[in-house]
Design an enzyme around this catalytic site. Structure first.
Site, PDB file in Angstrom:
ATOM      1  N   ASP A 263       4.348   1.157   1.431  1.00 26.92           N
ATOM      2  CA  ASP A 263       4.800   0.006   0.652  1.00 26.92           C
ATOM      3  C   ASP A 263       6.289  -0.280   0.782  1.00 26.92           C
ATOM      4  O   ASP A 263       6.699  -1.414   0.994  1.00 26.92           O
ATOM      5  CB  ASP A 263       4.440   0.236  -0.812  1.00 26.92           C
ATOM      6  CG  ASP A 263       5.026  -0.802  -1.732  1.00 26.92           C
ATOM      7  OD1 ASP A 263       4.650  -1.972  -1.596  1.00 26.92           O
ATOM      8  OD2 ASP A 263       5.866  -0.438  -2.578  1.00 26.92           O
TER       9      ASP A 263
ATOM     10  N   ASP B 221       8.865   4.697  -0.068  1.00 27.39           N
ATOM     11  CA  ASP B 221       8.039   5.856  -0.383  1.00 27.39           C
ATOM     12  C   ASP B 221       6.829   5.885   0.554  1.00 27.39           C
ATOM     13  O   ASP B 221       6.793   5.192   1.567  1.00 27.39           O
ATOM     14  CB  ASP B 221       7.602   5.815  -1.847  1.00 27.39           C
ATOM     15  CG  ASP B 221       6.978   4.461  -2.210  1.00 27.39           C
ATOM     16  OD1 ASP B 221       6.516   3.744  -1.304  1.00 27.39           O
ATOM     17  OD2 ASP B 221       6.953   4.120  -3.405  1.00 27.39           O
TER      18      ASP B 221
ATOM     19  N   GLU C 146      16.425  -0.557  -1.788  1.00 30.99           N
ATOM     20  CA  GLU C 146      15.110  -0.213  -1.236  1.00 30.99           C
ATOM     21  C   GLU C 146      14.462  -1.447  -0.598  1.00 30.99           C
ATOM     22  O   GLU C 146      14.427  -2.522  -1.193  1.00 30.99           O
ATOM     23  CB  GLU C 146      14.184   0.335  -2.318  1.00 30.99           C
ATOM     24  CG  GLU C 146      12.846   0.818  -1.778  1.00 30.99           C
ATOM     25  CD  GLU C 146      12.002   1.529  -2.827  1.00 30.99           C
ATOM     26  OE1 GLU C 146      11.082   2.283  -2.442  1.00 30.99           O
ATOM     27  OE2 GLU C 146      12.255   1.339  -4.026  1.00 30.99           O
TER      28      GLU C 146
ATOM     29  N   TYR D  34       2.969  -1.600  -9.850  1.00 32.28           N
ATOM     30  CA  TYR D  34       2.654  -3.004  -9.542  1.00 32.28           C
ATOM     31  C   TYR D  34       1.727  -3.575 -10.606  1.00 32.28           C
ATOM     32  O   TYR D  34       0.568  -3.878 -10.343  1.00 32.28           O
ATOM     33  CB  TYR D  34       2.023  -3.127  -8.146  1.00 32.28           C
ATOM     34  CG  TYR D  34       3.036  -3.002  -7.037  1.00 32.28           C
ATOM     35  CD1 TYR D  34       3.795  -4.090  -6.646  1.00 32.28           C
ATOM     36  CD2 TYR D  34       3.244  -1.782  -6.392  1.00 32.28           C
ATOM     37  CE1 TYR D  34       4.750  -3.982  -5.641  1.00 32.28           C
ATOM     38  CE2 TYR D  34       4.186  -1.667  -5.386  1.00 32.28           C
ATOM     39  CZ  TYR D  34       4.933  -2.765  -5.010  1.00 32.28           C
ATOM     40  OH  TYR D  34       5.877  -2.649  -4.012  1.00 32.28           O
TER      41      TYR D  34
END
Length: 613
Positions: free
Chosen positions: A76, A79, A474, A228
């Site tokens: 994703d 990670d 990120e 999410y």
């Protein structure tokens, strides 16, 4: 939607200080790097021929404990969890990009790579859809995964797999996966028709599953809620899936579903200012606008117009022409929706602005916003300004795409980028050892994560290049996917098109450091005809956005054909200064300028020089 006429034009432009000699952005290179990021995020057995050499095979036993093959797909973000919901959205947006900008991708010699990026995701979804009403939607647990900082190749965290079924529904993720497979089927139709048929079959089954067994996926999967959560509910995904099935098949059964359920499921009622992996309403509304703008709709036209009105609300809000309902921006001109990974909203909005501008241009229409009528080129120009900000035209002169330009984030919140590859360091990097040796290291990433869009700057255009700054450092699939298509589209624009001449965004004057000094909001307020000549009265508000009082300014005003008020002409041609009565413009203060134009486009304004004090 009203067409633009010479007598009623309301040209809406946002202009910021620009250097006339500024070099064009390398959109083609950005498109190439964007696709490279998807290679870096691949899970599973990697092909021998690949651009990202520092990545190796990983996740080769995913699904084994559950008796299902879930090898493949995409990690994703920084990670190693495979979240099916955002992954499916990313594949949908990659596919939409191919459908809209196929010729541009061919011209860039990258269409096959774009299709490969889509196929890597759709192959995984086909594996994950093991039965008509069963879909495996996650591999790995976010909590346990985040306790370790290790390479995917060394993964030691649990690879638990999670599914939805009739007893544990998840209409959001089933609907989004149906949309991804339907959009991909259309993208592959002319290149691999058998594969397209297979994708479409699964898309239809997943839409039926999502619609028949309705329920929030994060109620069924508590492990997803923290990472999410479905804030907008599943209603938008049901409409989204149906619209894409209509796009892929032309079967009006799906369009009928959208029209009949448009009000109940929120499509005609929700006027939104964001488009994201969670909230699909703006995407639905723009897609359905295309049907009308292309001359279709038939008996459904009245309802489709309601969708179109909401699409126009979104576009007007993004380009700062929606009255008091605009999307917020940073002082440097970047759309700002949320503190966490704001770049995903910039990316998705830029995509919708780009395709909506093209739809309008093809139909010969314009957009009527509360603050003026807007041409398609101006909408595309605003999208370009967002892309340019991302690629380095911003107060920090930093590219927020890793590996693009001379200055970009070098401490990305990404395990694989921050730890030397297995070819460089063959010893296993342990779960906690990675934190000590690499996460907390002040050194730059040993592996450049080319094409990654990080979360981006804060609301004041500030950015801390720190690995622990996960909200802004990120990268994610959902940020990168929409922008790939936009890069391809802009790369195909002629360098001399002038599309960026009068667009918002930050472009620093050549002789000064810091933020752009003035933001010009330019609107036509009146028009008339005298002796057969059409005249326009333009009202311009110049706002001091540099954060300091301005004591001197020199403006270059090109293509002015009539009188101008509010500034004083200099001896130099086309050069203007503050009026004699103004010696200081405070930070945030505004200067009103009015000029008369004989037909044609508005004058072009740029800042040549200024002083603060």
């Amino acid at each position: 939607m009203a067409r633009l006429t010479m007598a009623s034009a309301a040209v809406a432009l946002l202009l910021l200080a620009a250097s006339a000699s500024a070099s064009p952005m390398d959109y083609g290179g950005a498109f190439d790097k964007c696709l490279q990021f998807f290679e870096a995020q691949r899970s599973g057995k990697l092909p021998a021929e690949r651009a990202v050499k520092w990545r190796g095979d990983s996740g080769l036993t995913d699904g084994y404990l559950q008796g299902v093959d879930l090898v493949g797909g995409y990690y994703d973000a920084g990670d190693h969890v495979k979240f099916g919901f955002p992954m499916a959205y990313a594949v949908t947006m990659l596919s939409w990009g191919v459908l809209e900008f196929e010729k541009e991708m061919v011209a860039a010699d990258d269409l096959n790579r774009a299709l490969d990026a889509i196929r890597w995701g759709t192959n995984y979804f086909l594996k994950a859809h093991t039965e008509p009403n069963v879909l495996w939607v996650q591999v790995g647990d976010g909590d346990s995964d985040h306790l370790c900082w290790e390479r995917a190749e060394d993964m030691s965290t649990p690879r638990t797999a999670f599914k939805i079924d009739a007893s544990h529904p998840g209409s959001e993720v089933a609907g989004e996966t149906a949309a991804a497979l339907a959009a991909a089927s259309k993208a592959f139709r002319h290149y691999d028709s058998m594969y397209a048929d297979l994708l479409l079959m699964h898309a239809k089954q997943l839409f039926s599953f999502a619609d028949t067994f309705r329920g929030r996926y994060d109620d069924s999967l508590q492990c997803a809620k923290k990472f999410y959560p479905s804030a907008s509910g599943y209603q938008d995904e049901l409409l989204w899936a149906a619209v894409w099935l209509y796009e892929a098949t032309g079967d009006e059964t799906y369009l009928d579903y959208v029209v009949r359920n448009g009000e109940y499921l929120g499509g005609t009622g929700w006027a939104v200012r964001e488009f994201s992996w969670d909230n699909k309403y703006a995407g639905i509304q723009v897609l359905l606008s295309k049907v009308l703008l292309a001359g279709g709709g038939g008996d459904y036209a009245d309802t489709l117009k309601q969708f179109q009105a909401k699409a126009e609300f979104f576009v007007c809000a993004c380009i700062q022409k929606n009255g008091g309902n605009n999307v917020k921006t940073t002082p440097g001109g970047l759309l700002y929706v949320a503190d966490w990974n704001n770049m995903q909203y910039v990316s998705s909005a830029s995509f919708l602005l780009t395709v909506f501008a093209d739809y309008l241009a093809e139909s010969g229409d314009t957009l009527k916003c509360p603050d003026g009528e807007v041409k398609p080129a101006e909408i595309l120009g605003y999208a370009r300004s967002q892309v340019d900000y991302v690629l380095g035209k911003n107060p920090l002169s930093m590219s927020y795409m890793v590996g693009h330009g001379d200055k970009f984030p070098s401490h990305v919140h990404h395990r694989g980028a921050s730890i030397p590859s297995i070819d460089a360091v063959s010893d296993t990097v342990g779960c906690m050892a990675g934190f000590d040796a690499y996460y907390n290291s002040p050194g730059a990433d040993p592996n450049v994560l080319h094409g990654a869009l990080v979360g981006g700057p804060d609301c004041n255009d500030g950015f801390l290049d720190d690995r622990s700054n996960y909200q802004r450092a990120e990268p994610t699939l959902v940020a990168a996917a929409p922008m790939c298509g936009v890069f391809a589209r802009l790369a195909a624009e002629p360098a001399s098109s002038g599309a960026g001449d009068s667009t918002p965004g930050y472009q620093p004057p050549a002789s000064h450091e810091g933020g752009a000094p003035l933001e010009f909001v330019h609107t036509v307020t009146n028009s008339w005809t005298t002796n057969g000549v059409e005249y326009y009265r333009h009202a311009v508000t110049a706002k001091n956005t540099c954060g300091q009082p301005i004591t001197y300014v020199k403006l270059h005003i090109k293509e002015l054909t009539g009188a101008i008020y509010g500034v004083s002409a200099t001896q130099a041609k086309e050069m203007y200064e503050f009026p004699s009565w103004l010696s200081r413009l405070e930070a945030g203060a505004k200067l009103d300028i009015v000029y008369i134009q004989e037909g044609g486009p508005p004058a072009k304004i740029s800042v040549v020089d200024y002083k603060t004090g």
